[in-house]
Design a protein around this motif. Sequence first.
Motif, PDB file in Angstrom:
ATOM      1  N   LYS A 111       0.830  -1.207   0.000  1.00  0.00           N
ATOM      2  CA  LYS A 111       0.000   0.000   0.000  1.00  0.00           C
ATOM      3  C   LYS A 111       0.863   1.256   0.000  1.00  0.00           C
ATOM      4  O   LYS A 111       0.554   2.236  -0.691  1.00  0.00           O
ATOM      5  N   GLN A 112       1.949   1.220   0.777  1.00  0.00           N
ATOM      6  CA  GLN A 112       2.802   2.410   0.877  1.00  0.00           C
ATOM      7  C   GLN A 112       3.513   2.713  -0.443  1.00  0.00           C
ATOM      8  O   GLN A 112       3.645   3.865  -0.838  1.00  0.00           O
ATOM      9  N   ILE A 113       3.969   1.672  -1.118  1.00  0.00           N
ATOM     10  CA  ILE A 113       4.611   1.892  -2.420  1.00  0.00           C
ATOM     11  C   ILE A 113       3.578   2.361  -3.439  1.00  0.00           C
ATOM     12  O   ILE A 113       3.851   3.222  -4.281  1.00  0.00           O
ATOM     13  N   GLY A 114       2.366   1.815  -3.343  1.00  0.00           N
ATOM     14  CA  GLY A 114       1.325   2.141  -4.315  1.00  0.00           C
ATOM     15  C   GLY A 114       0.763   3.537  -4.189  1.00  0.00           C
ATOM     16  O   GLY A 114       0.142   4.046  -5.136  1.00  0.00           O
ATOM     17  N   GLU A 115       0.969   4.205  -3.044  1.00  0.00           N
ATOM     18  CA  GLU A 115       0.399   5.542  -2.849  1.00  0.00           C
ATOM     19  C   GLU A 115       0.896   6.534  -3.897  1.00  0.00           C
ATOM     20  O   GLU A 115       0.123   7.332  -4.436  1.00  0.00           O
ATOM     21  N   ALA A 116       2.187   6.506  -4.172  1.00  0.00           N
ATOM     22  CA  ALA A 116       2.742   7.431  -5.173  1.00  0.00           C
ATOM     23  C   ALA A 116       2.183   7.126  -6.557  1.00  0.00           C
ATOM     24  O   ALA A 116       1.955   8.045  -7.361  1.00  0.00           O
ATOM     25  N   GLU A 126      -5.258  -2.986 -10.629  1.00  0.00           N
ATOM     26  CA  GLU A 126      -4.524  -4.201 -10.998  1.00  0.00           C
ATOM     27  C   GLU A 126      -3.144  -3.849 -11.532  1.00  0.00           C
ATOM     28  O   GLU A 126      -2.148  -4.521 -11.224  1.00  0.00           O
ATOM     29  N   GLU A 127      -3.063  -2.784 -12.335  1.00  0.00           N
ATOM     30  CA  GLU A 127      -1.772  -2.362 -12.890  1.00  0.00           C
ATOM     31  C   GLU A 127      -0.844  -1.855 -11.783  1.00  0.00           C
ATOM     32  O   GLU A 127       0.364  -2.091 -11.828  1.00  0.00           O
ATOM     33  N   ARG A 128      -1.418  -1.158 -10.794  1.00  0.00           N
ATOM     34  CA  ARG A 128      -0.599  -0.683  -9.673  1.00  0.00           C
ATOM     35  C   ARG A 128      -0.048  -1.860  -8.872  1.00  0.00           C
ATOM     36  O   ARG A 128       1.120  -1.858  -8.478  1.00  0.00           O
ATOM     37  N   GLU A 129      -0.882  -2.849  -8.623  1.00  0.00           N
ATOM     38  CA  GLU A 129      -0.424  -4.021  -7.878  1.00  0.00           C
ATOM     39  C   GLU A 129       0.687  -4.745  -8.623  1.00  0.00           C
ATOM     40  O   GLU A 129       1.671  -5.203  -8.023  1.00  0.00           O
ATOM     41  N   THR A 130       0.542  -4.820  -9.944  1.00  0.00           N
ATOM     42  CA  THR A 130       1.587  -5.447 -10.762  1.00  0.00           C
ATOM     43  C   THR A 130       2.876  -4.637 -10.698  1.00  0.00           C
ATOM     44  O   THR A 130       3.980  -5.193 -10.584  1.00  0.00           O
ATOM     45  N   LYS A 145       5.592 -10.869  -3.486  1.00  0.00           N
ATOM     46  CA  LYS A 145       4.158 -10.917  -3.183  1.00  0.00           C
ATOM     47  C   LYS A 145       3.928 -10.995  -1.678  1.00  0.00           C
ATOM     48  O   LYS A 145       3.021 -10.343  -1.142  1.00  0.00           O
ATOM     49  N   ARG A 146       4.740 -11.776  -1.003  1.00  0.00           N
ATOM     50  CA  ARG A 146       4.611 -11.852   0.455  1.00  0.00           C
ATOM     51  C   ARG A 146       5.023 -10.539   1.099  1.00  0.00           C
ATOM     52  O   ARG A 146       4.359 -10.042   2.024  1.00  0.00           O
ATOM     53  N   CYS A 147       6.107  -9.951   0.606  1.00  0.00           N
ATOM     54  CA  CYS A 147       6.603  -8.689   1.165  1.00  0.00           C
ATOM     55  C   CYS A 147       5.555  -7.588   1.057  1.00  0.00           C
ATOM     56  O   CYS A 147       5.385  -6.783   1.978  1.00  0.00           O
ATOM     57  N   ALA A 148       4.831  -7.545  -0.071  1.00  0.00           N
ATOM     58  CA  ALA A 148       3.822  -6.505  -0.279  1.00  0.00           C
ATOM     59  C   ALA A 148       2.726  -6.561   0.776  1.00  0.00           C
ATOM     60  O   ALA A 148       2.076  -5.550   1.071  1.00  0.00           O
ATOM     61  N   LYS A 149       2.520  -7.731   1.374  1.00  0.00           N
ATOM     62  CA  LYS A 149       1.468  -7.896   2.377  1.00  0.00           C
ATOM     63  C   LYS A 149       1.981  -7.744   3.805  1.00  0.00           C
ATOM     64  O   LYS A 149       1.209  -7.804   4.757  1.00  0.00           O
ATOM     65  N   MET A 169      11.944   4.997  -6.346  1.00  0.00           N
ATOM     66  CA  MET A 169      12.075   4.744  -7.778  1.00  0.00           C
ATOM     67  C   MET A 169      10.733   4.497  -8.475  1.00  0.00           C
ATOM     68  O   MET A 169      10.696   4.330  -9.691  1.00  0.00           O
ATOM     69  N   SER A 170       9.648   4.478  -7.723  1.00  0.00           N
ATOM     70  CA  SER A 170       8.367   4.012  -8.268  1.00  0.00           C
ATOM     71  C   SER A 170       7.911   4.789  -9.494  1.00  0.00           C
ATOM     72  O   SER A 170       7.318   4.224 -10.412  1.00  0.00           O
TER      73      SER A 170
END
Length: 332
Positions: A111-116, A126-130, A145-149, A169-170
Amino acid sequence: MDKLLEIKNLETAFRIKDDYFNAVDKVSLDLYRNEVLAIVGESGCGKSTLATTIMRLHNENLTRSTGEIIYDGKNLLELTEEEMNKIRTKDIGMIFQDPLSSLNPLHRIGKQIGEALIYHTELSKEERETRVIELLTQVGIPNPKRCAKQYPHELSGGMRQRVMIAMAMSCKPNVLIADEPTTALDVTIQAQILDLIKGLQNEMHAGIILITHDLGVVAEMADRVAVLYAGEVVEIGTAEQIFKNPKHPYTRSLLRSIPQLDDDAADDELYVIQGMVPSIKNLDRNGCRFADRIPWIKEEAHEPNPTLHEAEEGHYVRCTCYKHFVFEGEDS
């Protein structure tokens, strides 16, 4: 060369009671594309303050900044908070010094990486999760995948640092500020992190500001080096110039403080710079700020108002005291 960032006469002052004291004092620097510019100096010299000023992360009730930080033709100090938010991470990313305190302990890593990505891109969920999984894979996380959770406290220091790099780098920024990116990591993980930053830079052709007190890291990574002392740039040049022909007494003292492993130096005592970096409340604003730590140099050898002199092409040093500085046993 393609100039990405231009800093002109930057001053950042902290309010202490009713007065303001400069932690960054009239600093001017340029950063170019595909360049690693290292900022070095002891703790308390203003390195991190310089980084957070570029990112505009200070409480404006407690600090004030003047001068110019030019990016893409705009002075970042004049932008509104909304305008600055559009630049952070998208154009200028930052790897913070302490990932555990910089990551939100209440949110999962993904979630934290996906905020940006939510703020700066139009990617679907789905594209953000990928993309998050791609970033974690790119920074060498073994089970992305485990780390993201997971939550930050469930990761090791090296893993958290990789997460911080993935966040920075996102959005593929043009400028990356790495503030002590290898602090508190063991040497194996440190080497991996440095290789990772260098590899990502080559991929994105970014300019990197590398803030560190580890001169071994500087020798390995930097194209140019700026030596900061008590808020001022006291020497700047290419990495080769700084390491092979250092001029300023402070730069030479830092380099002399590095332990030597050769046989000739085995019996030598480790050199220690006497004294401490002065408090921002006690700085000599009109003289050489390193003078108190080199008392054997006569007062008249110092400039009243030290400026940067060009010792050789592209190599600048502050104060004429460098012409009179020798270590014991050296030729004068």
